[in-house]
Design a protein around this motif. Structure first.
Motif, PDB file in Angstrom:
ATOM      1  N   ARG A  58     163.899  78.242 116.314  1.00  0.00           N
ATOM      2  CA  ARG A  58     162.698  78.980 116.704  1.00  0.00           C
ATOM      3  C   ARG A  58     162.223  79.814 115.522  1.00  0.00           C
ATOM      4  NH1 ARG A  58     162.085  78.278 122.057  1.00  0.00           N
ATOM      5  NH2 ARG A  58     163.940  77.845 123.267  1.00  0.00           N
ATOM      6  N   THR A  59     160.914  79.795 115.312  1.00  0.00           N
ATOM      7  CA  THR A  59     160.328  80.564 114.225  1.00  0.00           C
ATOM      8  C   THR A  59     158.873  80.847 114.543  1.00  0.00           C
ATOM      9  OG1 THR A  59     160.017  80.652 111.840  1.00  0.00           O
ATOM     10  CG2 THR A  59     159.660  78.531 112.880  1.00  0.00           C
ATOM     11  N   VAL A  60     158.318  81.845 113.922  1.00  0.00           N
ATOM     12  CA  VAL A  60     156.901  82.145 114.062  1.00  0.00           C
ATOM     13  C   VAL A  60     156.192  81.538 112.864  1.00  0.00           C
ATOM     14  CG1 VAL A  60     155.180  83.980 114.189  1.00  0.00           C
ATOM     15  CG2 VAL A  60     157.403  84.279 115.292  1.00  0.00           C
ATOM     16  N   ILE A  61     155.157  80.739 113.131  1.00  0.00           N
ATOM     17  CA  ILE A  61     154.413  80.121 112.034  1.00  0.00           C
ATOM     18  C   ILE A  61     152.935  80.476 112.155  1.00  0.00           C
ATOM     19  CG2 ILE A  61     156.025  78.205 111.803  1.00  0.00           C
ATOM     20  CD1 ILE A  61     153.967  76.453 113.221  1.00  0.00           C
ATOM     21  N   THR A  62     152.246  80.347 111.050  1.00  0.00           N
ATOM     22  CA  THR A  62     150.815  80.615 111.040  1.00  0.00           C
ATOM     23  C   THR A  62     150.060  79.350 111.437  1.00  0.00           C
ATOM     24  OG1 THR A  62     150.563  79.945 108.743  1.00  0.00           O
ATOM     25  CG2 THR A  62     151.108  82.283 109.155  1.00  0.00           C
ATOM     26  N   PRO A  63     148.804  79.496 111.851  1.00  0.00           N
ATOM     27  CA  PRO A  63     148.004  78.301 112.147  1.00  0.00           C
ATOM     28  C   PRO A  63     147.881  77.382 110.921  1.00  0.00           C
ATOM     29  CG  PRO A  63     146.913  80.248 113.014  1.00  0.00           C
ATOM     30  CD  PRO A  63     148.092  80.723 112.207  1.00  0.00           C
ATOM     31  N   GLU A  64     147.768  77.987 109.730  1.00  0.00           N
ATOM     32  CA  GLU A  64     147.651  77.187 108.506  1.00  0.00           C
ATOM     33  C   GLU A  64     148.894  76.320 108.290  1.00  0.00           C
ATOM     34  OE1 GLU A  64     147.225  80.581 108.554  1.00  0.00           O
ATOM     35  OE2 GLU A  64     145.042  80.567 108.514  1.00  0.00           O
TER      36      GLU A  64
ATOM     37  N   ASP B   8     148.534  83.943 119.014  1.00  0.00           N
ATOM     38  CA  ASP B   8     149.578  84.938 118.787  1.00  0.00           C
ATOM     39  C   ASP B   8     149.183  85.895 117.660  1.00  0.00           C
ATOM     40  OD1 ASP B   8     152.256  85.978 119.294  1.00  0.00           O
ATOM     41  OD2 ASP B   8     152.760  85.164 117.330  1.00  0.00           O
ATOM     42  N   ALA B   9     148.601  85.335 116.582  1.00  0.00           N
ATOM     43  CA  ALA B   9     148.179  86.172 115.448  1.00  0.00           C
ATOM     44  C   ALA B   9     147.077  87.132 115.866  1.00  0.00           C
ATOM     45  CB  ALA B   9     147.722  85.295 114.287  1.00  0.00           C
TER      46      ALA B   9
END
Length: 120
Positions: free
Chosen positions: A5-11, A116-117
């Motif tokens: 599990r990790t948080v990623i950016t849309p990019e 989320d951002a």
């Protein structure tokens, strides 16, 4: 071992989609080149391997950073196009169609990352 599990950016999610699709296309193109080199030019596997490495080195690196390590794989002896996907110690080599299927889930991930951002 469970999911990572990790948080990623849309990019990052969009870069992952692009790289999965590109790797699938490159693997299929590499297989076509290998077959052409074998049948039309009657080259040996060592020469073909060096030529494929040269072709891959000339491909421009896509911009952005994907969430996964993604590489096109052309089975020189098997004739199967694959996509190597890895993150941490987890890895897989699905066929190109399966890699494209996986890529279709990443736009949803990008939308969720964008929402989320915005909420932060």
């Amino acid at each position: 071992m469970g999911p990572i599990r990790t948080v990623i950016t849309p990019e990052t999610a969009h870069a992952t989609v692009r790289d999965l699709m590109a790797a699938a296309a490159h693997a299929e193109a590499d297989i076509a080149l290998i077959e052409s080199f074998r049948k039309t030019l009657d080259l040996d596997l060592n020469t073909i391997g060096r030529m494929i490495q040269d072709v891959r080195a000339r491909r421009p690196a896509p911009p952005g950073t994907p969430a996964l390590r993604i590489h096109a794989v052309a089975g020189l002896r098997t004739g199967r196009p694959l996509v190597h996907i890895a993150r941490g110690s987890m890895k897989a080599e699905p066929g190109t169609d399966q890699a494209r299927e996986v890529a279709l889930h990443w736009p949803q991930t990008a939308a969720a990352a964008d929402i989320d951002a915005r909420l932060r």
